[in-house]
Design a protein around this motif. Structure first.
Motif, PDB file in Angstrom:
ATOM      1  N   GLU A   1       0.824  -1.206   0.000  1.00 21.67           N
ATOM      2  CA  GLU A   1       0.000   0.000   0.000  1.00 21.67           C
ATOM      3  C   GLU A   1       0.862   1.262   0.000  1.00 21.67           C
ATOM      4  O   GLU A   1       0.553   2.245  -0.683  1.00 21.67           O
ATOM      5  CB  GLU A   1      -0.929  -0.005   1.220  1.00 21.67           C
ATOM      6  CG  GLU A   1      -1.994  -1.073   1.177  1.00 21.67           C
ATOM      7  CD  GLU A   1      -2.812  -1.094   2.455  1.00 21.67           C
ATOM      8  OE1 GLU A   1      -3.978  -0.690   2.412  1.00 21.67           O
ATOM      9  OE2 GLU A   1      -2.266  -1.515   3.498  1.00 21.67           O
ATOM     10  N   LEU A   2       1.933   1.239   0.780  1.00 19.57           N
ATOM     11  CA  LEU A   2       2.838   2.383   0.793  1.00 19.57           C
ATOM     12  C   LEU A   2       3.455   2.616  -0.583  1.00 19.57           C
ATOM     13  O   LEU A   2       3.540   3.758  -1.066  1.00 19.57           O
ATOM     14  CB  LEU A   2       3.951   2.140   1.816  1.00 19.57           C
ATOM     15  CG  LEU A   2       3.659   2.522   3.268  1.00 19.57           C
ATOM     16  CD1 LEU A   2       4.798   2.057   4.164  1.00 19.57           C
ATOM     17  CD2 LEU A   2       3.447   4.027   3.406  1.00 19.57           C
ATOM     18  N   SER A   3       3.854   1.533  -1.223  1.00 19.25           N
ATOM     19  CA  SER A   3       4.476   1.664  -2.545  1.00 19.25           C
ATOM     20  C   SER A   3       3.508   2.261  -3.557  1.00 19.25           C
ATOM     21  O   SER A   3       3.887   3.088  -4.392  1.00 19.25           O
ATOM     22  CB  SER A   3       4.969   0.294  -3.021  1.00 19.25           C
ATOM     23  OG  SER A   3       5.916  -0.238  -2.126  1.00 19.25           O
ATOM     24  N   LYS A   4       2.246   1.845  -3.476  1.00 13.36           N
ATOM     25  CA  LYS A   4       1.243   2.391  -4.396  1.00 13.36           C
ATOM     26  C   LYS A   4       1.048   3.886  -4.178  1.00 13.36           C
ATOM     27  O   LYS A   4       0.851   4.653  -5.136  1.00 13.36           O
ATOM     28  CB  LYS A   4      -0.082   1.652  -4.232  1.00 13.36           C
ATOM     29  CG  LYS A   4      -0.065   0.223  -4.760  1.00 13.36           C
ATOM     30  CD  LYS A   4      -1.397  -0.459  -4.543  1.00 13.36           C
ATOM     31  CE  LYS A   4      -1.378  -1.886  -5.086  1.00 13.36           C
ATOM     32  NZ  LYS A   4      -2.658  -2.598  -4.841  1.00 13.36           N
ATOM     33  N   LEU A   5       1.100   4.313  -2.906  1.00 10.85           N
ATOM     34  CA  LEU A   5       0.948   5.741  -2.626  1.00 10.85           C
ATOM     35  C   LEU A   5       2.084   6.542  -3.272  1.00 10.85           C
ATOM     36  O   LEU A   5       1.854   7.543  -3.968  1.00 10.85           O
ATOM     37  CB  LEU A   5       0.951   5.976  -1.117  1.00 10.85           C
ATOM     38  CG  LEU A   5      -0.385   5.900  -0.392  1.00 10.85           C
ATOM     39  CD1 LEU A   5      -0.173   5.997   1.109  1.00 10.85           C
ATOM     40  CD2 LEU A   5      -1.303   7.013  -0.861  1.00 10.85           C
ATOM     41  N   TRP A   6       3.306   6.100  -3.032  1.00 13.32           N
ATOM     42  CA  TRP A   6       4.454   6.837  -3.573  1.00 13.32           C
ATOM     43  C   TRP A   6       4.514   6.737  -5.089  1.00 13.32           C
ATOM     44  O   TRP A   6       4.850   7.712  -5.776  1.00 13.32           O
ATOM     45  CB  TRP A   6       5.743   6.305  -2.945  1.00 13.32           C
ATOM     46  CG  TRP A   6       5.882   6.710  -1.515  1.00 13.32           C
ATOM     47  CD1 TRP A   6       5.460   6.021  -0.424  1.00 13.32           C
ATOM     48  CD2 TRP A   6       6.457   7.912  -1.020  1.00 13.32           C
ATOM     49  NE1 TRP A   6       5.722   6.697   0.727  1.00 13.32           N
ATOM     50  CE2 TRP A   6       6.355   7.885   0.400  1.00 13.32           C
ATOM     51  CE3 TRP A   6       7.061   9.014  -1.605  1.00 13.32           C
ATOM     52  CZ2 TRP A   6       6.822   8.885   1.216  1.00 13.32           C
ATOM     53  CZ3 TRP A   6       7.537  10.031  -0.782  1.00 13.32           C
ATOM     54  CH2 TRP A   6       7.413   9.970   0.618  1.00 13.32           C
ATOM     55  N   THR A   7       4.176   5.568  -5.629  1.00 11.32           N
ATOM     56  CA  THR A   7       4.187   5.414  -7.086  1.00 11.32           C
ATOM     57  C   THR A   7       3.156   6.320  -7.735  1.00 11.32           C
ATOM     58  O   THR A   7       3.376   6.872  -8.818  1.00 11.32           O
ATOM     59  CB  THR A   7       3.915   3.949  -7.460  1.00 11.32           C
ATOM     60  OG1 THR A   7       4.883   3.115  -6.829  1.00 11.32           O
ATOM     61  CG2 THR A   7       3.978   3.749  -8.971  1.00 11.32           C
ATOM     62  N   GLY A   8       2.016   6.483  -7.081  1.00 16.86           N
ATOM     63  CA  GLY A   8       0.970   7.352  -7.631  1.00 16.86           C
ATOM     64  C   GLY A   8       1.418   8.792  -7.779  1.00 16.86           C
ATOM     65  O   GLY A   8       0.897   9.528  -8.621  1.00 16.86           O
ATOM     66  N   PHE A   9       2.383   9.215  -6.946  1.00 18.76           N
ATOM     67  CA  PHE A   9       2.900  10.582  -7.034  1.00 18.76           C
ATOM     68  C   PHE A   9       4.210  10.652  -7.817  1.00 18.76           C
ATOM     69  O   PHE A   9       4.836  11.708  -7.891  1.00 18.76           O
ATOM     70  CB  PHE A   9       3.100  11.152  -5.634  1.00 18.76           C
ATOM     71  CG  PHE A   9       1.820  11.529  -4.949  1.00 18.76           C
ATOM     72  CD1 PHE A   9       1.286  12.804  -5.096  1.00 18.76           C
ATOM     73  CD2 PHE A   9       1.130  10.616  -4.179  1.00 18.76           C
ATOM     74  CE1 PHE A   9       0.112  13.161  -4.467  1.00 18.76           C
ATOM     75  CE2 PHE A   9      -0.054  10.960  -3.552  1.00 18.76           C
ATOM     76  CZ  PHE A   9      -0.575  12.230  -3.696  1.00 18.76           C
ATOM     77  N   ALA A  10       4.627   9.510  -8.372  1.00 17.41           N
ATOM     78  CA  ALA A  10       5.833   9.450  -9.211  1.00 17.41           C
ATOM     79  C   ALA A  10       7.039  10.060  -8.509  1.00 17.41           C
ATOM     80  O   ALA A  10       7.755  10.911  -9.047  1.00 17.41           O
ATOM     81  CB  ALA A  10       5.586  10.149 -10.548  1.00 17.41           C
ATOM     82  N   THR A  11       7.239   9.638  -7.263  1.00 19.22           N
ATOM     83  CA  THR A  11       8.362  10.145  -6.490  1.00 19.22           C
ATOM     84  C   THR A  11       9.000   8.994  -5.728  1.00 19.22           C
ATOM     85  O   THR A  11       8.310   8.021  -5.388  1.00 19.22           O
ATOM     86  CB  THR A  11       7.899  11.248  -5.507  1.00 19.22           C
ATOM     87  OG1 THR A  11       9.020  11.890  -4.938  1.00 19.22           O
ATOM     88  CG2 THR A  11       7.019  10.675  -4.421  1.00 19.22           C
ATOM     89  N   PRO A  12      10.320   9.020  -5.468  1.00 20.99           N
ATOM     90  CA  PRO A  12      10.979   7.910  -4.765  1.00 20.99           C
ATOM     91  C   PRO A  12      10.408   7.700  -3.368  1.00 20.99           C
ATOM     92  O   PRO A  12      10.055   8.647  -2.665  1.00 20.99           O
ATOM     93  CB  PRO A  12      12.450   8.353  -4.710  1.00 20.99           C
ATOM     94  CG  PRO A  12      12.592   9.336  -5.822  1.00 20.99           C
ATOM     95  CD  PRO A  12      11.290  10.044  -5.916  1.00 20.99           C
ATOM     96  N   TYR A  13      10.354   6.453  -2.972  1.00 20.13           N
ATOM     97  CA  TYR A  13       9.803   6.087  -1.666  1.00 20.13           C
ATOM     98  C   TYR A  13      10.702   6.560  -0.534  1.00 20.13           C
ATOM     99  O   TYR A  13      11.926   6.468  -0.609  1.00 20.13           O
ATOM    100  CB  TYR A  13       9.623   4.570  -1.598  1.00 20.13           C
ATOM    101  CG  TYR A  13       9.309   4.058  -0.218  1.00 20.13           C
ATOM    102  CD1 TYR A  13       8.035   4.237   0.322  1.00 20.13           C
ATOM    103  CD2 TYR A  13      10.283   3.419   0.546  1.00 20.13           C
ATOM    104  CE1 TYR A  13       7.743   3.769   1.596  1.00 20.13           C
ATOM    105  CE2 TYR A  13       9.995   2.962   1.816  1.00 20.13           C
ATOM    106  CZ  TYR A  13       8.719   3.146   2.345  1.00 20.13           C
ATOM    107  OH  TYR A  13       8.429   2.699   3.614  1.00 20.13           O
ATOM    108  N   ARG A  14      10.060   7.081   0.538  1.00 16.76           N
ATOM    109  CA  ARG A  14      10.765   7.426   1.773  1.00 16.76           C
ATOM    110  C   ARG A  14      10.075   6.722   2.931  1.00 16.76           C
ATOM    111  O   ARG A  14       8.857   6.550   2.949  1.00 16.76           O
ATOM    112  CB  ARG A  14      10.750   8.947   2.008  1.00 16.76           C
ATOM    113  CG  ARG A  14      11.582   9.748   1.030  1.00 16.76           C
ATOM    114  CD  ARG A  14      13.058   9.427   1.132  1.00 16.76           C
ATOM    115  NE  ARG A  14      13.583   9.763   2.456  1.00 16.76           N
ATOM    116  CZ  ARG A  14      14.334  10.830   2.684  1.00 16.76           C
ATOM    117  NH1 ARG A  14      14.649  11.660   1.691  1.00 16.76           N
ATOM    118  NH2 ARG A  14      14.783  11.075   3.905  1.00 16.76           N
TER     119      ARG A  14
END
Length: 409
Positions: A156-169
């Motif tokens: 779920e976290l990965s989908k959130l960050w991927t949706g904003f096209a920004t590297p995961y933190r």
């Protein structure tokens, strides 16, 4: 009760709690509320905690609940809009963690602060919102806003960050439960009851399960017929049909107002008789809803029973013009009269013939048979889905009505 500013008030309060708790231990700290792709720009290297509201859902526990102490028993209230808010807390360390994992330390400190603030206090809310949202009323909400850690999977976290096209933190999710936004629709409140009945006698009790109110159980045509005709008597049976005034109401889709008839003399509380008058122009064939209007003894108002269906059947006599095997015209004299828009057809033997158009109310219909066959045929007229009565069911076994025959030569 909160107003629509309450969502922003929760966010502002959380921002204030984090900033006040972190500013002494982390130099240059700021707490932002940006979307994930804007949380950290390339030229920014200071300590930062970003508080991102990523989801708002309706609280199932409060969805149909009236507000305590605002809606009294007997009143019809409008439930508030109950919302649960979901936040993502992301920490960015000084110099982007080049020299040390400052972001990890900052995230731990932020999570510790939220752990120590499981409930947003009224004073905290007032201090945080007195500038931007002074009228949110969140501090006076009857239900406190609780902050709890919200387990969220890596997927779920990965989908959130991927949706904003920004590297995961590295981030942690929290839930704020519950925000109650007051409905703007007015509450309905009836006047209090002063007496429970005549002479404050209360309700009437009885020792069985039958209805205590006037009720219809059956509307029965004569001679075991499935439908009634003009000038025939109906038997209406039910409960509590006696009173100082009793009328039988007949409602038909084509009638502007229902027809009211007085029952015949000699009716009882369980049985009434009423005769459909021989008025072909006023009673269209088809299906009626029948009910009774009863003013009971000692009452000054009229009670209406339940409705039961009744089929009013047409009748017709035929005249024949033409001979087989050519064109034959059948002219039907009908009772009741056929109204505009009513579908009428003649069933001759096993064949259905639709009537010629009738734009005005009429007692005469014509039916055209292009290739007639000579013979004697039984017929029945069908109007608005109700057939003329061509079977005598008063005898055993039933027999056909011998008058409903047509001879084509």
């Amino acid at each position: 009760m909160s107003n629509p500013d309450a969502i922003a008030a929760v966010t502002a309060t959380l921002q204030s709690i984090l900033f006040q708790g972190l500013k002494d231990d982390f130099s240059g700290i700021d707490v932002t509320m940006r979307p994930l792709d804007k949380a950290r720009q390339d030229n920014e290297t200071n300590n930062r905690v970003n508080l991102f509201l990523y989801q708002v859902v309706r609280s199932a526990a409060w969805v149909n609940a009236d507000m305590p102490r605002q809606v009294l028993p007997g009143e019809i209230g409008n439930p508030p809009l109950p919302l649960n808010l979901f936040y993502l807390v992301t920490a960015y360390g000084k110099d982007n963690d080049v020299a040390a994992p400052s972001g990890h330390e900052l995230l731990g400190a932020a999570m510790s602060l939220l752990h120590d603030h499981p409930i947003l206090g009224a004073e905290e809310i007032r201090l945080a919102t007195q500038g931007p949202f002074p009228d949110s009323d969140l501090d006076r909400q009857i239900e406190s806003v609780r902050i709890t850690y919200h387990p969220i999977s890596l997927d779920e976290l990965s989908k959130l960050w991927t949706g904003f096209a920004t590297p995961y933190r590295l981030s942690a999710a929290y839930e704020a439960d519950v925000v109650l936004i007051e409905s703007k629709r007015p509450t309905r409140s009836s006047l209090p009851v002063l007496t429970r009945g005549p002479d404050d006698s209360g309700v009437t009790a009885q020792g069985d399960l039958s209805s205590p109110l006037p009720t219809l159980e059956a509307v029965t045509p004569p001679k075991k017929q499935p439908s009634a005709r003009l000038n025939e008597e109906l038997v209406v049976t039910g409960l509590h049909l006696d009173g100082t005034s009793v009328q039988i109401r007949f409602d038909h889709p084509l009638l502007a107002t229902p027809i009211l008839l007085a029952p015949s003399a000699g009716g009882t509380a369980t049985e009434l008789k009423v005769t459909i008058p021989n008025q072909p122009a006023n009673w269209p064939a088809g299906y009626y809803n029948v009910s009774a209007l009863v003013t009971r003894t000692g009452e000054t108002f009229e009670r209406t029973t339940n409705e039961l269906p009744l089929a009013l059947a047409p009748s017709a006599t035929l005249a024949v013009s033409g001979n087989a095997p050519g064109v034959v015209i059948l002219t039907a004299t009908c009772a009741p009269e056929i109204w505009p828009g009513q579908r009428a057809s003649l069933l001759v033997g096993s064949n259905e013939i639709v009537a010629d158009p009738h734009p005005a109310q009429t007692d005469t219909l014509t039916f055209k048979i292009d290739k007639a066959v000579a013979g004697t045929f039984r017929y029945r007229l069908r109007v608005a889905g109700v057939d003329s009565l061509f079977v005598d069911r008063s005898v055993t076994p039933p027999v056909f009505d011998e008058t409903q025959k047509v001879v084509i030569t």
